[in-house]
Enzyme design. Structure first.
Site, PDB file in Angstrom:
ATOM      1  N   GLU A  24       0.836  -1.201   0.000  1.00 20.25           N
ATOM      2  CA  GLU A  24       0.000   0.000   0.000  1.00 20.25           C
ATOM      3  C   GLU A  24       0.869   1.248   0.000  1.00 20.25           C
ATOM      4  OE1 GLU A  24      -2.667  -0.014   3.355  1.00 20.25           O
ATOM      5  OE2 GLU A  24      -3.769   1.744   2.625  1.00 20.25           O
ATOM      6  N   ASN A 171     -12.711  -1.649  -0.362  1.00 21.53           N
ATOM      7  CA  ASN A 171     -11.804  -2.117   0.693  1.00 21.53           C
ATOM      8  C   ASN A 171     -12.385  -1.662   2.024  1.00 21.53           C
ATOM      9  OD1 ASN A 171      -9.060  -2.881   1.930  1.00 21.53           O
ATOM     10  ND2 ASN A 171      -9.343  -0.768   2.597  1.00 21.53           N
ATOM     11  N   GLU A 172     -12.598  -2.598   2.902  1.00 21.43           N
ATOM     12  CA  GLU A 172     -13.152  -2.283   4.222  1.00 21.43           C
ATOM     13  C   GLU A 172     -14.286  -1.274   4.085  1.00 21.43           C
ATOM     14  OE1 GLU A 172      -9.986  -1.645   7.121  1.00 21.43           O
ATOM     15  OE2 GLU A 172      -9.334  -3.720   6.842  1.00 21.43           O
ATOM     16  N   TYR A 239      -6.412  -9.360  11.427  1.00 19.09           N
ATOM     17  CA  TYR A 239      -5.055  -9.096  11.922  1.00 19.09           C
ATOM     18  C   TYR A 239      -4.853  -9.761  13.284  1.00 19.09           C
ATOM     19  CZ  TYR A 239      -4.150  -5.722   8.216  1.00 19.09           C
ATOM     20  OH  TYR A 239      -3.930  -5.142   6.993  1.00 19.09           O
ATOM     21  N   GLU A 296      -5.954  -9.260   3.552  1.00 24.31           N
ATOM     22  CA  GLU A 296      -5.132  -8.572   4.563  1.00 24.31           C
ATOM     23  C   GLU A 296      -5.058  -9.475   5.780  1.00 24.31           C
ATOM     24  OE1 GLU A 296      -5.878  -4.461   5.492  1.00 24.31           O
ATOM     25  OE2 GLU A 296      -6.384  -4.009   3.409  1.00 24.31           O
ATOM     26  N   GLN A 345       2.370  -6.233   5.301  1.00 25.36           N
ATOM     27  CA  GLN A 345       2.495  -5.819   3.915  1.00 25.36           C
ATOM     28  C   GLN A 345       3.902  -6.167   3.451  1.00 25.36           C
ATOM     29  OE1 GLN A 345       1.223  -1.826   3.058  1.00 25.36           O
ATOM     30  NE2 GLN A 345      -0.685  -2.055   4.196  1.00 25.36           N
TER      31      GLN A 345
HETATM   32  O1  AHR Z   1      -2.814  -2.726   6.228  1.00 25.19           O
HETATM   33  C1  AHR Z   1      -3.089  -1.523   6.854  1.00 25.19           C
HETATM   34  C2  AHR Z   1      -4.561  -1.153   6.804  1.00 25.19           C
HETATM   35  O2  AHR Z   1      -5.322  -2.089   7.488  1.00 25.19           O
HETATM   36  C3  AHR Z   1      -5.219  -1.110   5.452  1.00 25.19           C
HETATM   37  O3  AHR Z   1      -5.003   0.086   4.778  1.00 25.19           O
HETATM   38  C4  AHR Z   1      -6.661  -1.261   5.774  1.00 25.19           C
HETATM   39  O4  AHR Z   1      -7.392  -1.848   4.742  1.00 25.19           O
HETATM   40  C5  AHR Z   1      -6.663  -2.061   7.062  1.00 25.19           C
HETATM   41  O5  AHR Z   1      -7.428  -1.491   8.035  1.00 25.19           O
END
Ligand code: AHR
Length: 482
Positions: A24, A171-172, A239, A296, A345
Protein backbone atom coordinates in the site's frame (compact mmCIF):
# COMPACT_ATOMS: atom_id res chain seq x y z
CA UNK A 1 1.11 -40.68 19.09
CA UNK A 2 1.52 -41.02 15.32
CA UNK A 3 0.10 -38.81 12.62
CA UNK A 4 -0.75 -40.60 9.42
CA UNK A 5 -0.31 -38.59 6.24
CA UNK A 6 -2.91 -39.77 3.75
CA UNK A 7 -0.70 -39.43 0.71
CA UNK A 8 -2.94 -41.74 -1.39
CA UNK A 9 -5.92 -39.44 -0.97
CA UNK A 10 -6.22 -36.55 -3.40
CA UNK A 11 -6.48 -33.26 -1.52
CA UNK A 12 -7.26 -29.82 -2.96
CA UNK A 13 -4.59 -27.88 -4.80
CA UNK A 14 -2.85 -25.21 -2.73
CA UNK A 15 -3.11 -22.09 -4.86
CA UNK A 16 0.13 -20.18 -5.27
CA UNK A 17 -1.90 -17.04 -4.67
CA UNK A 18 -2.08 -17.95 -0.97
CA UNK A 19 1.46 -16.57 -0.94
CA UNK A 20 0.30 -13.19 -2.25
CA UNK A 21 1.52 -9.86 -0.96
CA UNK A 22 -0.11 -6.55 -0.18
CA UNK A 23 1.67 -3.27 -0.86
CA UNK A 24 0.00 0.00 0.00
CA UNK A 25 0.98 3.64 -0.25
CA UNK A 26 1.79 3.68 3.45
CA UNK A 27 4.98 4.91 5.11
CA UNK A 28 7.91 3.40 3.27
CA UNK A 29 5.87 0.52 1.88
CA UNK A 30 6.41 1.86 -1.63
CA UNK A 31 8.41 5.09 -1.58
CA UNK A 32 11.91 4.30 -0.36
CA UNK A 33 11.11 0.61 0.13
CA UNK A 34 10.34 -0.39 -3.45
CA UNK A 35 10.46 2.78 -5.52
CA UNK A 36 13.42 5.11 -5.25
CA UNK A 37 13.30 6.74 -8.70
CA UNK A 38 15.62 6.46 -11.66
CA UNK A 39 18.04 9.10 -10.33
CA UNK A 40 18.59 7.48 -6.94
CA UNK A 41 22.07 6.42 -5.80
CA UNK A 42 20.47 3.16 -4.69
CA UNK A 43 20.91 0.66 -7.54
CA UNK A 44 17.62 0.43 -9.40
CA UNK A 45 16.02 -0.52 -12.68
CA UNK A 46 13.44 1.98 -13.86
CA UNK A 47 13.27 3.38 -10.33
CA UNK A 48 12.66 0.06 -8.56
CA UNK A 49 15.38 -0.92 -6.12
CA UNK A 50 17.27 -3.95 -7.38
CA UNK A 51 18.05 -5.47 -3.97
CA UNK A 52 14.36 -5.62 -3.02
CA UNK A 53 13.35 -7.04 -6.39
CA UNK A 54 16.03 -9.70 -6.15
CA UNK A 55 14.92 -10.77 -2.66
CA UNK A 56 11.25 -10.88 -3.66
CA UNK A 57 11.96 -12.81 -6.85
CA UNK A 58 13.64 -15.48 -4.76
CA UNK A 59 10.36 -16.20 -2.95
CA UNK A 60 8.35 -16.13 -6.20
CA UNK A 61 5.78 -13.57 -5.15
CA UNK A 62 2.71 -14.58 -7.19
CA UNK A 63 0.59 -11.42 -6.88
CA UNK A 64 0.81 -7.93 -5.37
CA UNK A 65 -2.30 -6.13 -4.16
CA UNK A 66 -2.13 -2.34 -4.72
CA UNK A 67 -2.66 0.64 -4.10
CA UNK A 68 -4.46 -0.03 -0.78
CA UNK A 69 -5.96 -0.66 1.74
CA UNK A 70 -7.53 2.50 2.99
CA UNK A 71 -5.37 4.48 0.58
CA UNK A 72 -7.24 2.93 -2.36
CA UNK A 73 -10.42 4.82 -1.50
CA UNK A 74 -8.61 8.16 -1.71
CA UNK A 75 -6.59 7.34 -4.80
CA UNK A 76 -7.39 8.87 -8.18
CA UNK A 77 -5.47 6.96 -10.80
CA UNK A 78 -5.32 9.80 -13.34
CA UNK A 79 -3.06 11.70 -10.93
CA UNK A 80 -0.44 8.95 -11.22
CA UNK A 81 0.08 8.79 -15.00
CA UNK A 82 1.93 10.92 -17.55
CA UNK A 83 5.19 12.86 -17.17
CA UNK A 84 6.27 12.72 -13.55
CA UNK A 85 6.85 16.42 -13.07
CA UNK A 86 3.28 17.10 -14.19
CA UNK A 87 1.69 14.69 -11.72
CA UNK A 88 -0.64 16.08 -9.11
CA UNK A 89 0.50 15.50 -5.54
CA UNK A 90 -1.64 13.63 -3.03
CA UNK A 91 -1.85 13.99 0.75
CA UNK A 92 -1.97 10.54 2.29
CA UNK A 93 -4.67 11.34 4.82
CA UNK A 94 -4.87 7.83 6.21
CA UNK A 95 -1.20 7.21 6.72
CA UNK A 96 0.87 9.91 8.39
CA UNK A 97 -0.63 12.90 6.52
CA UNK A 98 2.41 13.04 4.25
CA UNK A 99 2.38 14.57 0.79
CA UNK A 100 3.30 12.11 -1.97
CA UNK A 101 4.38 13.05 -5.46
CA UNK A 102 2.50 10.26 -7.24
CA UNK A 103 5.65 9.13 -9.04
CA UNK A 104 4.62 5.54 -8.39
CA UNK A 105 1.44 5.10 -10.42
CA UNK A 106 -0.14 2.58 -12.76
CA UNK A 107 2.85 2.29 -15.13
CA UNK A 108 5.30 1.90 -12.26
CA UNK A 109 3.10 -0.73 -10.62
CA UNK A 110 3.05 -2.81 -13.80
CA UNK A 111 6.79 -2.35 -14.11
CA UNK A 112 7.08 -3.80 -10.58
CA UNK A 113 4.98 -6.79 -11.64
CA UNK A 114 7.06 -7.21 -14.78
CA UNK A 115 10.27 -7.29 -12.78
CA UNK A 116 8.81 -9.70 -10.24
CA UNK A 117 7.07 -11.83 -12.87
CA UNK A 118 3.78 -11.83 -10.99
CA UNK A 119 0.10 -10.98 -11.39
CA UNK A 120 -1.88 -7.84 -10.73
CA UNK A 121 -4.44 -7.28 -8.03
CA UNK A 122 -5.77 -3.73 -8.21
CA UNK A 123 -8.15 -2.28 -5.67
CA UNK A 124 -10.57 0.30 -7.07
CA UNK A 125 -11.69 3.49 -5.36
CA UNK A 126 -15.38 3.17 -4.64
CA UNK A 127 -15.26 5.30 -1.47
CA UNK A 128 -14.45 8.69 -2.97
CA UNK A 129 -14.29 7.78 -6.66
CA UNK A 130 -16.99 7.16 -9.22
CA UNK A 131 -18.16 4.29 -11.37
CA UNK A 132 -16.86 6.15 -14.42
CA UNK A 133 -13.42 6.65 -12.87
CA UNK A 134 -13.18 2.94 -12.14
CA UNK A 135 -14.41 1.95 -15.60
CA UNK A 136 -11.93 4.30 -17.27
CA UNK A 137 -9.04 2.96 -15.22
CA UNK A 138 -9.83 -0.56 -16.36
CA UNK A 139 -10.22 0.70 -19.92
CA UNK A 140 -6.83 2.43 -19.63
CA UNK A 141 -5.15 -0.72 -18.39
CA UNK A 142 -6.81 -3.44 -20.42
CA UNK A 143 -8.40 -2.13 -23.64
CA UNK A 144 -6.54 -3.77 -26.57
CA UNK A 145 -8.20 -1.80 -29.38
CA UNK A 146 -8.94 1.84 -29.99
CA UNK A 147 -10.60 3.91 -27.31
CA UNK A 148 -9.94 7.21 -25.57
CA UNK A 149 -8.27 5.56 -22.55
CA UNK A 150 -6.26 3.10 -24.67
CA UNK A 151 -5.02 6.09 -26.68
CA UNK A 152 -3.99 7.86 -23.49
CA UNK A 153 -2.12 4.75 -22.31
CA UNK A 154 -0.26 4.61 -25.62
CA UNK A 155 0.54 8.29 -25.43
CA UNK A 156 2.09 7.54 -22.03
CA UNK A 157 4.32 4.90 -23.54
CA UNK A 158 2.46 1.62 -23.10
CA UNK A 159 1.31 0.16 -26.41
CA UNK A 160 -0.06 -3.19 -25.28
CA UNK A 161 -2.76 -3.56 -22.66
CA UNK A 162 -1.74 -5.03 -19.34
CA UNK A 163 -3.40 -8.01 -17.75
CA UNK A 164 -5.41 -7.24 -14.63
CA UNK A 165 -5.98 -10.63 -13.11
CA UNK A 166 -7.71 -9.62 -9.86
CA UNK A 167 -9.81 -6.52 -9.23
CA UNK A 168 -11.12 -5.41 -5.85
CA UNK A 169 -14.38 -3.48 -5.64
CA UNK A 170 -14.20 -1.86 -2.24
CA UNK A 171 -11.80 -2.12 0.69
CA UNK A 172 -13.15 -2.28 4.22
CA UNK A 173 -16.32 -0.65 2.95
CA UNK A 174 -17.80 -1.37 6.40
CA UNK A 175 -15.23 1.09 7.88
CA UNK A 176 -12.68 3.45 6.37
CA UNK A 177 -13.86 2.53 2.86
CA UNK A 178 -17.24 4.24 3.29
CA UNK A 179 -18.86 3.12 6.56
CA UNK A 180 -21.47 1.28 4.56
CA UNK A 181 -24.05 -1.18 5.82
CA UNK A 182 -23.81 -4.62 4.19
CA UNK A 183 -27.09 -4.18 2.29
CA UNK A 184 -25.93 -0.86 0.88
CA UNK A 185 -22.46 -2.16 0.02
CA UNK A 186 -23.91 -5.19 -1.72
CA UNK A 187 -25.90 -2.88 -3.99
CA UNK A 188 -22.89 -0.63 -4.61
CA UNK A 189 -20.90 -3.73 -5.51
CA UNK A 190 -23.60 -4.85 -7.94
CA UNK A 191 -23.56 -1.45 -9.59
CA UNK A 192 -19.75 -1.15 -9.91
CA UNK A 193 -19.26 -4.66 -11.19
CA UNK A 194 -21.85 -3.99 -13.92
CA UNK A 195 -19.59 -1.33 -15.42
CA UNK A 196 -16.31 -3.20 -15.02
CA UNK A 197 -15.23 -3.59 -18.66
CA UNK A 198 -14.32 -7.13 -19.66
CA UNK A 199 -12.51 -6.94 -23.01
CA UNK A 200 -11.10 -10.44 -22.86
CA UNK A 201 -14.14 -12.66 -22.64
CA UNK A 202 -11.96 -15.78 -22.45
CA UNK A 203 -10.09 -14.50 -19.38
CA UNK A 204 -12.42 -12.20 -17.54
CA UNK A 205 -11.09 -10.06 -14.72
CA UNK A 206 -11.64 -11.84 -11.42
CA UNK A 207 -13.75 -9.70 -9.10
CA UNK A 208 -13.10 -9.41 -5.38
CA UNK A 209 -15.90 -8.07 -3.21
CA UNK A 210 -15.26 -6.47 0.14
CA UNK A 211 -15.93 -9.06 2.77
CA UNK A 212 -16.08 -8.98 6.54
CA UNK A 213 -13.72 -8.01 9.26
CA UNK A 214 -12.96 -10.79 11.72
CA UNK A 215 -16.19 -12.46 12.90
CA UNK A 216 -18.71 -10.17 11.21
CA UNK A 217 -20.76 -13.09 9.91
CA UNK A 218 -23.73 -10.84 9.23
CA UNK A 219 -21.69 -9.02 6.56
CA UNK A 220 -20.85 -12.26 4.77
CA UNK A 221 -24.44 -13.47 4.98
CA UNK A 222 -25.92 -10.28 3.52
CA UNK A 223 -23.35 -9.75 0.79
CA UNK A 224 -23.69 -13.38 -0.30
CA UNK A 225 -27.45 -13.11 -0.29
CA UNK A 226 -27.76 -9.81 -2.15
CA UNK A 227 -24.73 -9.91 -4.46
CA UNK A 228 -23.85 -13.61 -4.51
CA UNK A 229 -24.63 -14.19 -8.16
CA UNK A 230 -22.20 -11.43 -9.21
CA UNK A 231 -19.25 -12.58 -7.10
CA UNK A 232 -16.04 -14.39 -7.94
CA UNK A 233 -14.81 -14.00 -4.38
CA UNK A 234 -15.31 -12.23 -1.10
CA UNK A 235 -12.41 -11.04 1.03
CA UNK A 236 -11.87 -11.36 4.76
CA UNK A 237 -9.55 -9.08 6.76
CA UNK A 238 -8.08 -10.35 9.99
CA UNK A 239 -5.06 -9.10 11.92
CA UNK A 240 -3.24 -10.77 14.80
CA UNK A 241 -2.94 -8.36 17.74
CA UNK A 242 -1.32 -9.79 20.87
CA UNK A 243 -3.70 -8.02 23.26
CA UNK A 244 -6.69 -7.92 20.91
CA UNK A 245 -7.05 -4.22 21.77
CA UNK A 246 -6.42 -1.64 19.02
CA UNK A 247 -5.44 1.18 21.40
CA UNK A 248 -2.60 -0.85 22.89
CA UNK A 249 -1.88 -3.84 20.70
CA UNK A 250 1.26 -4.99 22.48
CA UNK A 251 4.89 -4.44 21.52
CA UNK A 252 6.78 -6.24 18.79
CA UNK A 253 9.76 -6.98 21.07
CA UNK A 254 10.31 -7.15 24.84
CA UNK A 255 6.86 -8.59 25.39
CA UNK A 256 5.75 -10.91 28.21
CA UNK A 257 5.29 -14.67 27.68
CA UNK A 258 1.54 -14.16 28.05
CA UNK A 259 1.59 -12.11 24.83
CA UNK A 260 3.43 -14.86 23.00
CA UNK A 261 0.60 -17.22 23.97
CA UNK A 262 -2.20 -14.79 23.17
CA UNK A 263 -0.60 -14.10 19.78
CA UNK A 264 -0.52 -17.83 18.96
CA UNK A 265 -4.14 -18.19 20.05
CA UNK A 266 -5.22 -15.23 17.97
CA UNK A 267 -3.39 -16.58 14.92
CA UNK A 268 -5.07 -19.98 15.36
CA UNK A 269 -8.46 -18.24 15.46
CA UNK A 270 -8.12 -17.81 11.68
CA UNK A 271 -9.21 -21.44 11.35
CA UNK A 272 -12.55 -20.77 13.04
CA UNK A 273 -13.08 -17.59 11.03
CA UNK A 274 -12.43 -19.27 7.70
CA UNK A 275 -14.59 -22.25 8.66
CA UNK A 276 -17.55 -20.16 9.76
CA UNK A 277 -17.47 -17.67 6.89
CA UNK A 278 -17.11 -20.56 4.49
CA UNK A 279 -20.09 -22.34 6.04
CA UNK A 280 -22.22 -19.26 5.42
CA UNK A 281 -20.96 -19.20 1.84
CA UNK A 282 -21.86 -22.90 1.47
CA UNK A 283 -25.51 -22.01 1.94
CA UNK A 284 -25.48 -19.75 -1.15
CA UNK A 285 -22.69 -21.49 -3.03
CA UNK A 286 -22.62 -25.21 -2.20
CA UNK A 287 -20.39 -25.93 -5.19
CA UNK A 288 -17.63 -23.60 -3.98
CA UNK A 289 -17.64 -21.47 -7.12
CA UNK A 290 -17.06 -18.36 -5.06
CA UNK A 291 -13.71 -18.13 -3.31
CA UNK A 292 -12.93 -16.77 0.10
CA UNK A 293 -9.79 -14.71 -0.02
CA UNK A 294 -7.95 -13.12 2.86
CA UNK A 295 -6.39 -10.07 1.32
CA UNK A 296 -5.13 -8.57 4.56
CA UNK A 297 -3.66 -10.68 7.33
CA UNK A 298 -0.68 -10.66 9.65
CA UNK A 299 0.54 -9.28 12.94
CA UNK A 300 -0.12 -5.72 14.03
CA UNK A 301 1.77 -4.32 17.03
CA UNK A 302 2.33 -0.93 18.61
CA UNK A 303 4.58 1.04 16.26
CA UNK A 304 8.32 1.21 16.96
CA UNK A 305 8.99 4.00 19.42
CA UNK A 306 10.10 7.25 17.80
CA UNK A 307 8.60 6.45 14.38
CA UNK A 308 5.68 8.11 12.59
CA UNK A 309 2.57 6.47 14.04
CA UNK A 310 1.00 6.42 10.57
CA UNK A 311 3.85 4.43 9.04
CA UNK A 312 3.10 1.17 10.91
CA UNK A 313 6.75 0.25 11.39
CA UNK A 314 7.24 -2.80 13.61
CA UNK A 315 9.99 -5.32 14.29
CA UNK A 316 9.53 -8.83 12.92
CA UNK A 317 10.65 -11.67 15.20
CA UNK A 318 10.54 -15.44 15.50
CA UNK A 319 7.01 -14.89 16.88
CA UNK A 320 6.01 -13.52 13.47
CA UNK A 321 7.48 -16.59 11.82
CA UNK A 322 5.19 -18.72 14.02
CA UNK A 323 2.15 -16.65 13.06
CA UNK A 324 3.07 -17.02 9.39
CA UNK A 325 3.43 -20.80 9.72
CA UNK A 326 0.19 -21.22 11.70
CA UNK A 327 -1.73 -19.07 9.23
CA UNK A 328 -0.35 -20.58 6.04
CA UNK A 329 -1.07 -24.07 7.43
CA UNK A 330 -4.68 -23.03 8.03
CA UNK A 331 -4.98 -21.65 4.50
CA UNK A 332 -3.64 -24.93 3.09
CA UNK A 333 -6.23 -26.88 5.04
CA UNK A 334 -8.98 -24.73 3.51
CA UNK A 335 -7.53 -24.78 0.01
CA UNK A 336 -10.85 -25.91 -1.46
CA UNK A 337 -12.33 -22.50 -0.56
CA UNK A 338 -9.42 -20.13 0.06
CA UNK A 339 -7.81 -19.17 -3.25
CA UNK A 340 -5.77 -16.07 -2.45
CA UNK A 341 -4.28 -14.39 0.60
CA UNK A 342 -2.17 -11.24 0.81
CA UNK A 343 -0.01 -10.67 3.83
CA UNK A 344 0.13 -7.09 5.12
CA UNK A 345 2.49 -5.82 3.92
CA UNK A 346 5.34 -6.67 1.56
CA UNK A 347 8.02 -4.11 2.47
CA UNK A 348 8.58 -1.96 5.60
CA UNK A 349 4.99 -2.07 6.87
CA UNK A 350 3.42 -4.35 9.52
CA UNK A 351 4.46 -8.03 9.08
CA UNK A 352 6.83 -7.28 6.23
CA UNK A 353 9.03 -9.63 4.23
CA UNK A 354 11.72 -7.02 3.90
CA UNK A 355 12.85 -4.00 5.87
CA UNK A 356 14.98 -1.33 4.23
CA UNK A 357 17.07 1.52 5.56
CA UNK A 358 18.66 3.80 2.98
CA UNK A 359 20.54 1.44 0.67
CA UNK A 360 20.45 -1.57 3.00
CA UNK A 361 17.94 -4.37 3.39
CA UNK A 362 17.17 -7.14 5.84
CA UNK A 363 15.04 -10.21 5.31
CA UNK A 364 12.67 -10.89 8.19
CA UNK A 365 11.85 -14.21 9.85
CA UNK A 366 8.52 -14.08 7.99
CA UNK A 367 10.42 -13.84 4.70
CA UNK A 368 12.18 -17.09 5.52
CA UNK A 369 8.90 -18.88 6.22
CA UNK A 370 7.64 -17.80 2.79
CA UNK A 371 10.91 -19.00 1.34
CA UNK A 372 10.84 -22.40 3.04
CA UNK A 373 7.17 -22.94 2.16
CA UNK A 374 7.59 -22.41 -1.58
CA UNK A 375 7.27 -26.10 -2.38
CA UNK A 376 3.68 -26.00 -1.15
CA UNK A 377 2.66 -23.61 -3.91
CA UNK A 378 0.41 -25.38 -6.45
CA UNK A 379 0.96 -28.68 -4.64
CA UNK A 380 -1.77 -31.08 -3.55
CA UNK A 381 -2.67 -30.74 0.10
CA UNK A 382 -2.23 -33.94 2.14
CA UNK A 383 -4.58 -34.63 4.99
CA UNK A 384 -3.09 -35.85 8.26
CA UNK A 385 -4.95 -38.03 10.74
CA UNK A 386 -3.99 -38.35 14.38
CA UNK A 387 -3.60 -36.25 17.48
CA UNK A 388 -1.33 -33.27 17.13
CA UNK A 389 0.92 -32.61 20.14
CA UNK A 390 0.28 -29.39 22.01
CA UNK A 391 1.78 -26.24 20.49
CA UNK A 392 2.54 -27.92 17.18
CA UNK A 393 1.15 -26.97 13.78
CA UNK A 394 1.98 -28.77 10.57
CA UNK A 395 1.01 -28.98 6.93
CA UNK A 396 1.91 -31.42 4.16
CA UNK A 397 1.60 -31.42 0.39
CA UNK A 398 2.73 -33.41 -2.63
CA UNK A 399 4.04 -32.26 -5.98
CA UNK A 400 6.18 -33.88 -8.64
CA UNK A 401 6.67 -37.05 -6.60
CA UNK A 402 7.87 -35.14 -3.55
CA UNK A 403 6.27 -34.77 -0.15
CA UNK A 404 6.88 -31.54 1.72
CA UNK A 405 6.11 -31.38 5.41
CA UNK A 406 6.33 -28.06 7.25
CA UNK A 407 5.98 -27.75 10.99
CA UNK A 408 6.25 -25.20 13.74
CA UNK A 409 6.80 -25.79 17.42
CA UNK A 410 5.47 -22.70 19.13
CA UNK A 411 6.14 -24.05 22.59
CA UNK A 412 8.43 -21.57 24.32
CA UNK A 413 10.43 -24.14 26.25
CA UNK A 414 9.90 -27.74 25.21
CA UNK A 415 11.44 -29.71 22.38
CA UNK A 416 8.80 -31.96 20.76
CA UNK A 417 9.11 -35.29 19.01
CA UNK A 418 6.44 -35.96 16.39
CA UNK A 419 5.92 -39.32 14.67
CA UNK A 420 4.53 -39.48 11.15
CA UNK A 421 3.71 -42.29 8.76
CA UNK A 422 2.86 -41.84 5.10
CA UNK A 423 0.65 -44.14 3.05
CA UNK A 424 3.10 -43.96 0.14
CA UNK A 425 6.76 -44.65 0.19
CA UNK A 426 9.22 -41.80 0.56
CA UNK A 427 12.81 -42.92 1.01
CA UNK A 428 15.08 -39.88 0.76
CA UNK A 429 15.31 -36.53 2.43
CA UNK A 430 15.80 -34.02 -0.36
CA UNK A 431 16.04 -31.00 1.88
CA UNK A 432 15.46 -30.07 5.51
CA UNK A 433 15.83 -26.55 6.83
CA UNK A 434 14.51 -24.44 9.61
CA UNK A 435 14.38 -21.25 11.63
CA UNK A 436 15.53 -21.43 15.23
CA UNK A 437 15.79 -18.91 18.04
CA UNK A 438 16.98 -18.68 21.61
CA UNK A 439 14.76 -15.77 22.56
CA UNK A 440 11.06 -15.35 21.86
CA UNK A 441 11.71 -11.94 20.31
CA UNK A 442 14.80 -12.93 18.32
CA UNK A 443 14.95 -10.81 15.20
CA UNK A 444 17.17 -9.52 12.42
CA UNK A 445 18.58 -6.02 12.70
CA UNK A 446 20.88 -3.99 10.47
CA UNK A 447 23.72 -4.81 12.89
CA UNK A 448 22.82 -8.51 13.02
CA UNK A 449 20.92 -9.24 9.81
CA UNK A 450 21.14 -13.05 10.02
CA UNK A 451 20.13 -13.70 13.62
CA UNK A 452 17.02 -15.61 12.48
CA UNK A 453 17.69 -17.10 9.07
CA UNK A 454 17.35 -20.48 7.37
CA UNK A 455 19.64 -23.15 8.77
CA UNK A 456 20.08 -26.82 7.89
CA UNK A 457 17.82 -29.04 10.01
CA UNK A 458 19.08 -32.41 11.19
CA UNK A 459 16.16 -33.41 13.42
CA UNK A 460 14.52 -35.87 10.98
CA UNK A 461 14.82 -39.65 11.12
CA UNK A 462 13.36 -41.51 8.16
CA UNK A 463 12.78 -45.26 8.19
CA UNK A 464 10.73 -46.51 5.26
CA UNK A 465 7.45 -44.68 5.70
CA UNK A 466 8.03 -43.75 9.31
CA UNK A 467 9.39 -40.36 10.18
CA UNK A 468 10.32 -38.86 13.52
CA UNK A 469 10.82 -35.12 13.68
CA UNK A 470 12.49 -33.61 16.72
CA UNK A 471 11.54 -29.97 16.85
CA UNK A 472 13.27 -27.53 19.20
CA UNK A 473 11.13 -24.98 21.02
CA UNK A 474 10.43 -21.86 18.91
CA UNK A 475 11.23 -23.40 15.54
CA UNK A 476 9.73 -23.60 12.06
CA UNK A 477 11.02 -26.30 9.73
CA UNK A 478 10.31 -27.57 6.26
CA UNK A 479 11.30 -31.04 5.07
CA UNK A 480 11.03 -32.45 1.56
CA UNK A 481 11.11 -36.19 0.88
CA UNK A 482 11.20 -38.17 -2.33
O1 AHR B 1 -2.81 -2.73 6.23
C1 AHR B 1 -3.09 -1.52 6.85
C2 AHR B 1 -4.56 -1.15 6.80
O2 AHR B 1 -5.32 -2.09 7.49
C3 AHR B 1 -5.22 -1.11 5.45
O3 AHR B 1 -5.00 0.09 4.78
C4 AHR B 1 -6.66 -1.26 5.77
O4 AHR B 1 -7.39 -1.85 4.74
C5 AHR B 1 -6.66 -2.06 7.06
O5 AHR B 1 -7.43 -1.49 8.04
Amino acid sequence: MTIELLTQKKGPKISKYLYGQFSEHLGHGIYGGIYVGENSDIPNVNGLRSDVIEALKAIHVPVVRWPGGLFADTYHWEDGIGPKDGRKKIVNTNWGGVTENNYFGTHEYFELLRQLGCDAYINANIGSGTVQEMAEWVEYMTMPGESPMAALRRKNGQEEPWCVKFFGIGNESWGGGGNMRPEYYADVYRQYQTFLPQYDKENPIYKVACGPSDDDYDWTEKVMKIAGKYLDSISLHFYTLPTGVWQDKGDATNFPESEWTSTMNRAKYMDELVTKHSTIMDHYDPEHKIDLIIDEWGTWYNVEKGTNRGFLIQQNTIRDAMVAAITLNIFHKHADRVYMANIAQMVNVLQAMIVTKDDRLIKTPTYYVFDMYQKHMEAQWVEGVGDVPENITYTASQKNGELTLSLANYDLHETKKIHFTASSSYRNIISAKGLFADKMDACNTFDHPDEVSEQPFDGVELNNNQMIVTLPAKSVVSITLK
